[in-house]
Design a protein around this motif. Structure first.
Motif, PDB file in Angstrom:
ATOM      1  N   GLN A   5       4.668  24.942  16.555  1.00 34.01           N
ATOM      2  CA  GLN A   5       5.237  23.819  17.126  1.00 34.01           C
ATOM      3  C   GLN A   5       6.366  24.213  18.094  1.00 34.01           C
ATOM      4  N   VAL A   6       7.251  25.229  17.486  1.00 27.96           N
ATOM      5  CA  VAL A   6       8.402  25.915  18.414  1.00 27.96           C
ATOM      6  C   VAL A   6       7.915  26.639  19.530  1.00 27.96           C
ATOM      7  N   ALA A   7       6.743  27.442  19.163  1.00 28.41           N
ATOM      8  CA  ALA A   7       6.076  28.437  20.190  1.00 28.41           C
ATOM      9  C   ALA A   7       5.684  27.593  21.335  1.00 28.41           C
ATOM     10  N   LYS A   8       5.221  26.427  21.203  1.00 26.80           N
ATOM     11  CA  LYS A   8       4.658  25.632  22.116  1.00 26.80           C
ATOM     12  C   LYS A   8       5.757  25.255  23.190  1.00 26.80           C
ATOM     13  N   ASP A   9       7.038  25.102  22.687  1.00 19.83           N
ATOM     14  CA  ASP A   9       8.202  24.549  23.612  1.00 19.83           C
ATOM     15  C   ASP A   9       8.791  25.736  24.264  1.00 19.83           C
ATOM     16  N   ILE A  10       8.762  26.798  23.553  1.00 23.02           N
ATOM     17  CA  ILE A  10       9.264  28.030  24.177  1.00 23.02           C
ATOM     18  C   ILE A  10       8.214  28.578  25.343  1.00 23.02           C
ATOM     19  N   LEU A  11       6.911  28.826  25.017  1.00 21.15           N
ATOM     20  CA  LEU A  11       5.791  29.461  25.860  1.00 21.15           C
ATOM     21  C   LEU A  11       5.732  28.378  27.015  1.00 21.15           C
ATOM     22  N   LYS A  12       5.685  26.909  26.759  1.00 22.80           N
ATOM     23  CA  LYS A  12       5.668  26.287  27.650  1.00 22.80           C
ATOM     24  C   LYS A  12       4.021  26.295  28.485  1.00 22.80           C
ATOM     25  N   TRP A  13       2.996  26.730  27.857  1.00 22.27           N
ATOM     26  CA  TRP A  13       1.568  26.885  28.279  1.00 22.27           C
ATOM     27  C   TRP A  13       1.126  25.491  28.647  1.00 22.27           C
ATOM     28  N   VAL A 127      17.960  21.413   2.942  1.00 27.82           N
ATOM     29  CA  VAL A 127      18.783  21.888   3.902  1.00 27.82           C
ATOM     30  C   VAL A 127      18.005  22.793   5.053  1.00 27.82           C
ATOM     31  N   VAL A 128      17.419  23.639   4.942  1.00 31.82           N
ATOM     32  CA  VAL A 128      16.748  24.675   5.867  1.00 31.82           C
ATOM     33  C   VAL A 128      15.889  23.784   6.546  1.00 31.82           C
ATOM     34  N   PRO A 129      14.897  23.287   6.051  1.00 31.96           N
ATOM     35  CA  PRO A 129      14.008  22.578   7.110  1.00 31.96           C
ATOM     36  C   PRO A 129      14.603  21.410   7.743  1.00 31.96           C
ATOM     37  N   PHE A 130      15.548  20.686   7.453  1.00 33.22           N
ATOM     38  CA  PHE A 130      16.429  19.333   8.218  1.00 33.22           C
ATOM     39  C   PHE A 130      17.121  20.153   9.296  1.00 33.22           C
ATOM     40  N   PHE A 131      17.807  21.191   9.025  1.00 27.06           N
ATOM     41  CA  PHE A 131      18.418  22.066   9.890  1.00 27.06           C
ATOM     42  C   PHE A 131      17.701  22.554  11.195  1.00 27.06           C
ATOM     43  N   LEU A 132      16.348  23.175  10.609  1.00 25.45           N
ATOM     44  CA  LEU A 132      15.488  23.695  11.695  1.00 25.45           C
ATOM     45  C   LEU A 132      15.012  22.368  12.531  1.00 25.45           C
ATOM     46  N   CYS A 133      14.711  21.207  11.878  1.00 27.27           N
ATOM     47  CA  CYS A 133      14.214  20.153  12.725  1.00 27.27           C
ATOM     48  C   CYS A 133      15.390  19.846  13.624  1.00 27.27           C
ATOM     49  N   ASN A 135      17.606  21.077  14.937  1.00 24.12           N
ATOM     50  CA  ASN A 135      17.950  21.942  16.162  1.00 24.12           C
ATOM     51  C   ASN A 135      16.765  22.658  16.798  1.00 24.12           C
ATOM     52  N   TYR A 136      15.823  21.656  16.728  1.00 24.59           N
ATOM     53  CA  TYR A 136      14.572  21.869  17.466  1.00 24.59           C
ATOM     54  C   TYR A 136      14.743  21.964  18.869  1.00 24.59           C
ATOM     55  N   PRO A 137      14.136  22.898  19.544  1.00 24.48           N
ATOM     56  CA  PRO A 137      14.335  23.273  21.139  1.00 24.48           C
ATOM     57  C   PRO A 137      13.965  22.021  21.912  1.00 24.48           C
ATOM     58  N   VAL A 138      15.275  21.890  22.789  1.00 20.43           N
ATOM     59  CA  VAL A 138      15.150  20.532  23.656  1.00 20.43           C
ATOM     60  C   VAL A 138      14.156  20.764  24.518  1.00 20.43           C
ATOM     61  N   THR A 149       6.587  17.633  13.848  1.00 23.98           N
ATOM     62  CA  THR A 149       7.246  18.890  13.323  1.00 23.98           C
ATOM     63  C   THR A 149       8.081  18.355  12.058  1.00 23.98           C
ATOM     64  N   THR A 150       9.007  17.310  12.358  1.00 30.46           N
ATOM     65  CA  THR A 150       9.712  17.037  11.355  1.00 30.46           C
ATOM     66  C   THR A 150       8.916  16.204  10.203  1.00 30.46           C
ATOM     67  N   THR A 151       7.779  15.661  10.509  1.00 30.58           N
ATOM     68  CA  THR A 151       7.011  15.009   9.616  1.00 30.58           C
ATOM     69  C   THR A 151       6.268  15.703   8.599  1.00 30.58           C
ATOM     70  N   ILE A 152       5.763  17.002   9.253  1.00 29.59           N
ATOM     71  CA  ILE A 152       5.350  18.008   8.464  1.00 29.59           C
ATOM     72  C   ILE A 152       5.986  18.723   7.649  1.00 29.59           C
ATOM     73  N   MET A 153       7.376  19.079   8.440  1.00 31.43           N
ATOM     74  CA  MET A 153       8.397  19.945   7.450  1.00 31.43           C
ATOM     75  C   MET A 153       8.972  18.956   6.177  1.00 31.43           C
ATOM     76  N   ALA A 154       9.223  17.699   6.551  1.00 29.36           N
ATOM     77  CA  ALA A 154       9.842  16.924   5.427  1.00 29.36           C
ATOM     78  C   ALA A 154       8.366  16.653   4.396  1.00 29.36           C
ATOM     79  N   ALA A 155       7.375  16.294   4.549  1.00 28.68           N
ATOM     80  CA  ALA A 155       6.401  16.201   3.552  1.00 28.68           C
ATOM     81  C   ALA A 155       6.139  17.477   2.903  1.00 28.68           C
ATOM     82  N   GLY A 156       6.341  18.665   3.388  1.00 29.09           N
ATOM     83  CA  GLY A 156       6.295  19.962   2.756  1.00 29.09           C
ATOM     84  C   GLY A 156       7.415  20.137   1.587  1.00 29.09           C
ATOM     85  N   ALA A 157       8.633  19.901   2.385  1.00 32.89           N
ATOM     86  CA  ALA A 157       9.926  19.836   1.520  1.00 32.89           C
ATOM     87  C   ALA A 157       9.559  18.883   0.263  1.00 32.89           C
ATOM     88  N   GLY A 158       9.100  17.701   0.560  1.00 28.11           N
ATOM     89  CA  GLY A 158       9.089  16.970  -0.425  1.00 28.11           C
ATOM     90  C   GLY A 158       7.966  17.076  -1.473  1.00 28.11           C
TER      91      GLY A 158
END
Length: 271
Positions: A5-13, A127-133, A135-138, A149-158
């Motif tokens: 997901q982050v790669a999408k917003d960085i590459l912006k293809w 802490v780690v997934p919440f921090f990453l979400c 600070n997700y790229p603007v 991304t937050t949904t997926i990370m949170a479900a995995g953390a849960g």
């Protein structure tokens, strides 16, 4: 998924242009295309499941490999069919996942040991997934990428925390010593099918109830804290509201699915 997901917003293809492509999905049309996170997820699910079970259950490895390839291929082809990705997007997602599996495989056992033993593990998982979400790229404009991304990370953390709770508090029984290292997959009978469907229905109902309750409660708290009008749907897209409420909601869903649903099954006498 976070990497994709982050790669999408960085590459912006951009996604395939329309026309000539006919796009059959509208919800994620605002997202960028490279890499395909559907391709990443399908490849990761299929092949990690294969690798994790091939030494635990007795089944033809070739059959498992074929099923993994077919599953991931069908998902990848569906992304091309719906006009949401190019072939390069899909191949990029598959290759990134293959690289991640190869790099992380040696640490799977270590992570599993930390999950079941360390009392500090849940703190890191939250802490780690919440921090990453948070600070997700603007992005230049709003898209559902951060929310997904937050949904997926949170479900995995849960799910991870739920498994830790089960092991740390001995809520799951340890297998008997006489249990064979390699187990046969039980045959699918009518009784087994009814049992599976019943447990599935009970679990889904409880998960949906928990999801709705926690979502409403977390939104009310955040709206009150930031003094936002309750019915303002646009407020949900604000960083300080969207990330916390989704993270709390789907972390609760993950914990419920792995801890409270099995407890309810045992309470109802469902083996």
């Amino acid at each position: 998924m976070y990497i994709g997901q982050v790669a999408k917003d960085i590459l912006k293809w951009p996604r395939p242009s329309s026309p000539p492509v006919v796009k059959l999905e509208k919800r994620v049309i605002a997202e960028y295309g490279m890499p395909s996170t559907h391709a990443m997820a399908s490849t990761a699910i299929a092949f990690t499941l294969l690798i994790s079970t091939m030494d635990r259950y007795q089944y033809p490895f070739v059959l498992g490999l074929v099923m993994a390839v077919v599953f991931s291929t069908l998902v990848c082809l569906s992304r091309l069919y719906t006009g949401m990705h190019t072939v390069l997007d899909v191949l990029g997602g598959v290759l990134i996942t293959a690289l991640l599996i190869a790099l992380t495989y040696p640490a799977w056992t270590l992570i599993d040991c930390l999950d079941s033993a360390s009392p500090l593990f849940p703190v890191c998982v939250i802490v780690v997934p919440f921090f990453l979400c948070y600070n997700y790229p603007v992005s230049d404009y709003y898209s559902p990428t951060r929310a997904d991304t937050t949904t997926i990370m949170a479900a995995g953390a849960g799910v991870t925390i739920g498994c830790w709770i089960n092991h740390f508090f001995h809520l799951v029984s340890k297998p008997a010593e006489s249990l064979p290292v390699i187990q046969n997959i039980p045959p699918l009978t009518t009784d087994l099918l009814v049992l599976v469907l019943t447990k599935f229905a009970v679990g889904i109902v409880l998960i949906l109830l928990v999801r709705q309750l926690v979502q409403n409660l977390s939104l009310q708290v955040l709206y009150s804290w930031f003094k936002v009008v309750t019915r303002n749907k646009e407020a949900r897209r604000r960083l300080e509201i969207e990330v916390p409420y989704k993270f709390v909601t789907y972390t609760s869903v993950g914990i419920c699915a792995t801890t409270f649903v099995p407890m309810l099954h045992r309470f109802l006498g469902l083996p």
